[in-house]
Design a protein around this motif. Structure first.
Motif, PDB file in Angstrom:
ATOM      1  N   THR A 274       0.815  -1.215   0.000  1.00  0.00           N
ATOM      2  CA  THR A 274       0.000   0.000   0.000  1.00  0.00           C
ATOM      3  C   THR A 274       0.851   1.269   0.000  1.00  0.00           C
ATOM      4  O   THR A 274       0.379   2.333  -0.402  1.00  0.00           O
ATOM      5  N   ARG A 275       2.112   1.163   0.405  1.00  0.00           N
ATOM      6  CA  ARG A 275       2.971   2.349   0.491  1.00  0.00           C
ATOM      7  C   ARG A 275       3.695   2.673  -0.812  1.00  0.00           C
ATOM      8  O   ARG A 275       4.046   3.833  -1.058  1.00  0.00           O
ATOM      9  N   VAL A 276       3.964   1.666  -1.657  1.00  0.00           N
ATOM     10  CA  VAL A 276       4.805   1.878  -2.836  1.00  0.00           C
ATOM     11  C   VAL A 276       4.212   2.924  -3.773  1.00  0.00           C
ATOM     12  O   VAL A 276       4.900   3.862  -4.205  1.00  0.00           O
ATOM     13  N   GLU A 277       2.948   2.789  -4.095  1.00  0.00           N
ATOM     14  CA  GLU A 277       2.343   3.709  -5.059  1.00  0.00           C
ATOM     15  C   GLU A 277       2.247   5.145  -4.528  1.00  0.00           C
ATOM     16  O   GLU A 277       2.716   6.081  -5.192  1.00  0.00           O
ATOM     17  N   PRO A 278       1.673   5.384  -3.325  1.00  0.00           N
ATOM     18  CA  PRO A 278       1.552   6.769  -2.870  1.00  0.00           C
ATOM     19  C   PRO A 278       2.867   7.426  -2.465  1.00  0.00           C
ATOM     20  O   PRO A 278       3.040   8.634  -2.638  1.00  0.00           O
ATOM     21  N   GLU A 279       3.819   6.654  -1.903  1.00  0.00           N
ATOM     22  CA  GLU A 279       5.052   7.248  -1.406  1.00  0.00           C
ATOM     23  C   GLU A 279       6.158   7.328  -2.454  1.00  0.00           C
ATOM     24  O   GLU A 279       7.008   8.223  -2.404  1.00  0.00           O
ATOM     25  N   LEU A 280       6.184   6.381  -3.385  1.00  0.00           N
ATOM     26  CA  LEU A 280       7.220   6.374  -4.422  1.00  0.00           C
ATOM     27  C   LEU A 280       6.680   6.795  -5.787  1.00  0.00           C
ATOM     28  O   LEU A 280       7.444   7.263  -6.632  1.00  0.00           O
ATOM     29  N   GLY A 281       5.400   6.544  -6.008  1.00  0.00           N
ATOM     30  CA  GLY A 281       4.841   6.806  -7.332  1.00  0.00           C
ATOM     31  C   GLY A 281       5.220   5.745  -8.341  1.00  0.00           C
ATOM     32  O   GLY A 281       5.137   5.959  -9.552  1.00  0.00           O
ATOM     33  N   TRP A 282       5.667   4.583  -7.845  1.00  0.00           N
ATOM     34  CA  TRP A 282       6.070   3.485  -8.726  1.00  0.00           C
ATOM     35  C   TRP A 282       4.956   2.452  -8.827  1.00  0.00           C
ATOM     36  O   TRP A 282       4.147   2.294  -7.911  1.00  0.00           O
TER      37      TRP A 282
END
Length: 510
Positions: free
Chosen positions: A290-298
């Motif tokens: 859940t963190r990868v998309e919002p925090e990294l944009g990847w």
């Protein structure tokens, strides 16, 4: 018409179509002189010179060549210079102890040993008929105008032997054929959407299942490959920014390090809205997904497989039907191992073990026909993992049937660690299990019954293991017990020993 698959197909196309494009950017901080930036034409030429040198040494088709190295351009070239000339590449985990490396060199029958300069002293006692040190012995390659002898490709021939920890104390040599590697690389590239507009970062060790096949897939479509020698979250972000990286592969522990580094990054995270990260080695926790998309944009992609399957068995990538879902719902879908990759058949047997059939499944275990027969019993590969397949065809890994702990993406045989602890005079009984770790997925815990009248400390036993095993195989904690419960036949039931540490967890792996 039948044209046999060969790993040379990938470098041949790279040279023909993308010859003037940068093919590899070597790690700038190699302990010996790196190769800098090489075009794919230069990579192919260096591979031919390596093959020609093996000709000069009398290393024949089918002979084994072991390479113990951290990520480097020279190791990347060896996939084509060694395997591509009909020899067998044995890429060895550079984190292993000298005794472990010596076992692999001897067991594989490697006639040539190529060693990273940083490991030269530690592996001084490991020998083969011919021994080279990367960067120091440039006669590793023949003269610039040398051409190798012709090898008639055989797709059923062994291309690499990759040693992996299993349920036995000694690692097994996984024989992967040219057909295995070719199929894996093509299906991986298809499912991950690899194109010549990508830039690939080698965060994954190249020795690990041949870098999951990415060195081949990337070369085949002209993708520049950026070499990273040592994993560091902040350095990964810097390389992505510097080289415009769009694709990388990593174990969950590496993802965690990148997420931590991103918190301290000044400005927009490099790769936002263009990079995708392929994760495997252990099932990632939902909160990480859940963190990868919002925090990294990847984009987050998960795969599942084993060294024995080249490794790709399943792929889990967000699909159109999930676009309208909330982030938590998408993560719940993505945390599963995934759906079968093209050409892969999966089923779960009556005991809950995941079985697979595919052209990516190993030829066999080197020199171990009985282990091969067990793994391929019934013409299905037995993964040793427990799981379930949903109505939509997606696989979820729920437990591990094999006695293997995966920590930070590395396989560790609990039996091997137990043997090491048993060798200490103060240990009467021991059981080694994997317990949850937020950083590493799983970490190693030893349950020890001390010998009567003998005192020993946790620190002493951990140090004992570190002196005899690769550091990552040593327990991170030791719990002393008066006894270990066993069955009437004297067997330890490790699922019962693990249970208290996994309370509240949906899966018995992490």
């Amino acid at each position: 018409m039948f044209v046999p698959f060969s790993v040379n197909d990938f470098i041949r196309r790279a040279e023909a179509v993308y010859g003037d494009r940068i093919g590899v950017v070597d790690e700038p901080d190699q302990p010996a002189a790196g190769l800098g930036s090489l075009t794919y034409r230069e990579v192919a030429a260096l591979a031919r010179r390596q093959a020609a040198k093996l000709d000069e040494l009398g290393i024949g088709v089918g002979d084994r060549v072991a390479v113990v190295s951290q990520n480097s351009a020279r190791l990347l070239v060896s996939f084509f210079g060694i395997s591509g000339s009909g020899r067998v590449l044995v890429p060895v985990n550079f984190r292993l102890s000298a005794d472990e490396v010596a076992y692999i060199v001897e067991h594989s029958g490697a006639r040539v040993l190529i060693v990273d300069p940083e490991l030269d002293d530690a592996l001084a006692g490991v020998h083969a008929e011919f021994r080279f040190v990367i960067g120091k012995d440039e006669d590793l390659y023949a003269a610039e105008d040398a051409e190798p002898g012709h090898w008639q490709p055989d797709e059923a021939a062994t291309a690499t032997i990759n040693y992996t920890s299993g349920t036995t104390a000694r690692p097994k040599g996984v024989q992967l054929t040219h057909r295995n590697i070719w199929t894996n690389a093509m299906t991986f590239a298809l499912h991950a959407g690899v194109t010549d507009r990508d830039v690939y970062l080698h965060t994954l060790p190249m020795f690990h299942a041949n870098g999951w096949g990415m060195p081949f897939a990337a070369a085949g479509v002209g993708v520049p490959q950026i070499v990273l020698r040592k994993v560091d979250g902040a350095e990964i972000l810097r390389r992505i920014e510097q080289h415009g990286v769009t694709l990388l592969c990593a174990a969950p522990a590496v993802v965690a390090s990148v997420l931590e580094a991103a918190r301290k990054w000044d400005g927009e995270v490099p790769g936002a809205d263009r990079a995708r990260i392929v994760v495997a080695g252990a099932p990632p926790p939902t909160k990480m997904v859940t963190r990868v998309e919002p925090e990294l944009g990847w984009e987050f992609i998960q795969i599942y497989g084993l060294t024995e399957t080249s490794p790709l068995l399943t792929i889990n990538r967000s699909r159109a039907e999930w676009d309208g879902l909330a982030a938590e719902e998408r993560a719940a879908n993505l945390v599963r191992a995934g759906s079968p990759a093209l050409g892969v058949q999966l089923r779960v047997d009556e005991e809950g073990e995941v079985l697979a059939r595919s052209n990516v499944v190993l030829e066999g275990y080197w020199g171990q026909p009985e282990e091969t027969a067990k793994a391929l019993d019934g013409d299905w590969f037995h993964t040793g993992d427990g799981g379930r397949i949903g109505d939509d065809g997606y696989l979820t890994i729920s437990d591990r049937k094999k006695d293997v702990i995966i920590t930070g993406g590395e396989n560790v045989s609990s039996i091997e660690v137990e043997d090491c602890l048993f060798s200490h005079p103060a240990v009467a009984e021991v059981a080694v299990i994997g317990v949850p770790s937020e950083k590493w997925g799983e970490t190693i815990k030893a349950l020890v019954v001390p010998a009567p009248g003998v005192e020993v400390s946790e620190v002493e036993l951990i140090a004992w293991c570190k002196q005899r095993l690769a550091g990552y195989k040593a327990p991170t904690s030791i719990e002393f017990r008066a006894h270990l419960a066993r069955t009437t036949t004297g067997k330890l039931q490790k699922f019962k020993l693990r249970r208290q540490y996994w309370t509240g967890q949906e899966r018995q792996v992490n």
